[in-house]
Design a protein around this motif. Structure first.
Motif, mmCIF file in Angstrom:
data_model
loop_
_atom_site.group_PDB
_atom_site.id
_atom_site.type_symbol
_atom_site.label_atom_id
_atom_site.label_comp_id
_atom_site.label_asym_id
_atom_site.label_seq_id
_atom_site.Cartn_x
_atom_site.Cartn_y
_atom_site.Cartn_z
ATOM 1 N N LEU A 129 1.114 -1.182 0.075
ATOM 2 C CA LEU A 129 0.051 -0.055 -0.009
ATOM 3 C C LEU A 129 0.804 1.202 0.064
ATOM 4 O O LEU A 129 1.763 1.315 0.823
ATOM 5 N N ALA A 168 -2.769 0.544 -4.236
ATOM 6 C CA ALA A 168 -2.435 -0.786 -3.932
ATOM 7 C C ALA A 168 -1.901 -1.649 -4.968
ATOM 8 O O ALA A 168 -2.186 -1.483 -6.159
ATOM 9 N N ILE A 185 -7.861 -4.544 -4.411
ATOM 10 C CA ILE A 185 -8.417 -4.242 -3.284
ATOM 11 C C ILE A 185 -10.095 -4.506 -3.348
ATOM 12 O O ILE A 185 -10.614 -4.428 -2.148
ATOM 13 N N TYR A 224 -11.998 -6.093 0.008
ATOM 14 C CA TYR A 224 -11.334 -5.880 0.929
ATOM 15 C C TYR A 224 -11.937 -4.591 1.500
ATOM 16 O O TYR A 224 -11.755 -3.599 0.522
ATOM 17 N N MET A 269 -10.983 -1.022 3.419
ATOM 18 C CA MET A 269 -9.730 -0.316 3.396
ATOM 19 C C MET A 269 -10.071 0.960 4.257
ATOM 20 O O MET A 269 -11.386 1.313 4.701
ATOM 21 N N TRP A 326 -15.795 -3.616 1.996
ATOM 22 C CA TRP A 326 -15.404 -4.052 0.812
ATOM 23 C C TRP A 326 -16.476 -3.921 -0.631
ATOM 24 O O TRP A 326 -15.927 -3.480 -1.523
ATOM 25 N N ARG A 343 -13.409 4.542 -2.402
ATOM 26 C CA ARG A 343 -12.619 3.641 -3.385
ATOM 27 C C ARG A 343 -13.052 3.585 -4.729
ATOM 28 O O ARG A 343 -14.071 3.755 -5.017
ATOM 29 N N ASN A 358 -12.203 0.517 -7.132
ATOM 30 C CA ASN A 358 -11.482 -0.581 -7.259
ATOM 31 C C ASN A 358 -10.995 -0.914 -8.783
ATOM 32 O O ASN A 358 -9.866 -1.600 -8.793
ATOM 33 N N CYS A 393 -2.730 4.272 5.254
ATOM 34 C CA CYS A 393 -3.726 3.540 4.888
ATOM 35 C C CYS A 393 -3.518 2.030 5.486
ATOM 36 O O CYS A 393 -2.320 1.672 5.602
ATOM 37 N N SER A 401 -5.257 -2.106 5.197
ATOM 38 C CA SER A 401 -6.335 -3.219 4.611
ATOM 39 C C SER A 401 -6.018 -4.578 5.384
ATOM 40 O O SER A 401 -4.943 -4.917 5.813
ATOM 41 N N ASN A 445 -10.619 -11.069 3.237
ATOM 42 C CA ASN A 445 -11.608 -10.369 2.468
ATOM 43 C C ASN A 445 -13.035 -10.521 2.889
ATOM 44 O O ASN A 445 -13.350 -11.486 3.719
ATOM 45 N N TYR A 484 -7.046 -4.990 10.554
ATOM 46 C CA TYR A 484 -6.223 -4.365 9.493
ATOM 47 C C TYR A 484 -4.628 -4.700 9.658
ATOM 48 O O TYR A 484 -3.958 -3.977 10.735
#
Length: 125
Positions: free
Chosen positions: A3, A23, A28, A31, A33, A52, A71, A73, A95, A97, A101, A112
């Motif tokens: 990340l 990422a 991502i 998942y 964040m 997610w 986000r 993706n 950041c 993650s 998932n 995280y």
């Protein structure tokens, strides 16, 4: 997953900044964040998180109404839009993650376990 946080800088109170978390090594998609921050001499605290699916978000009380997490993706990137910045927002922003998932909601903070290197945000009064 790696990340890479970016977008920090020195701004004046009332200004805006947008942080990015790019990422690599893993999508991502699927998942949650999150963004954490750590001010000098203080613990690292959760600022904002997004599930997610994007359907759930969390904001610390101190940033509600001013910060927005999002986000993309397709770009494998998460963002933190920070408006009406205050001197107390000064911190290193990270950041993060989780490794698992499809967590329910934003998951637990302890989940995280993948972190970026941090980007410094300094807000002058």
């Amino acid at each position: 997953v790696q990340l890479q946080a970016s977008g920090g800088g020195l701004v004046q109170a009332g200004d805006s900044l947008r942080l990015s978390c790019a990422a690599s090594g893993r999508t991502i998609s699927g998942y949650a964040m999150a963004w954490f921050r750590q001010a000098p001499g203080e613990e690292r605290n959760l600022v904002a998180a997004i599930s997610w699916s994007g359907g759930s978000t969390y904001y610390a009380d101190s940033v509600k109404g001013r910060f927005t997490i999002s986000r993309d993706n397709a770009k494998n990137t998460a963002y933190l839009q920070m408006n009406s910045l205050k001197p107390e927002d000064t911190a290193v922003y990270y950041c993060a993650s989780p490794s698992h998932n499809h967590l329910e909601g934003i998951g637990g903070i302890s989940e995280y376990d993948n972190w970026g290197q941090g980007t410094l945000v300094t807000v002058s009064s």
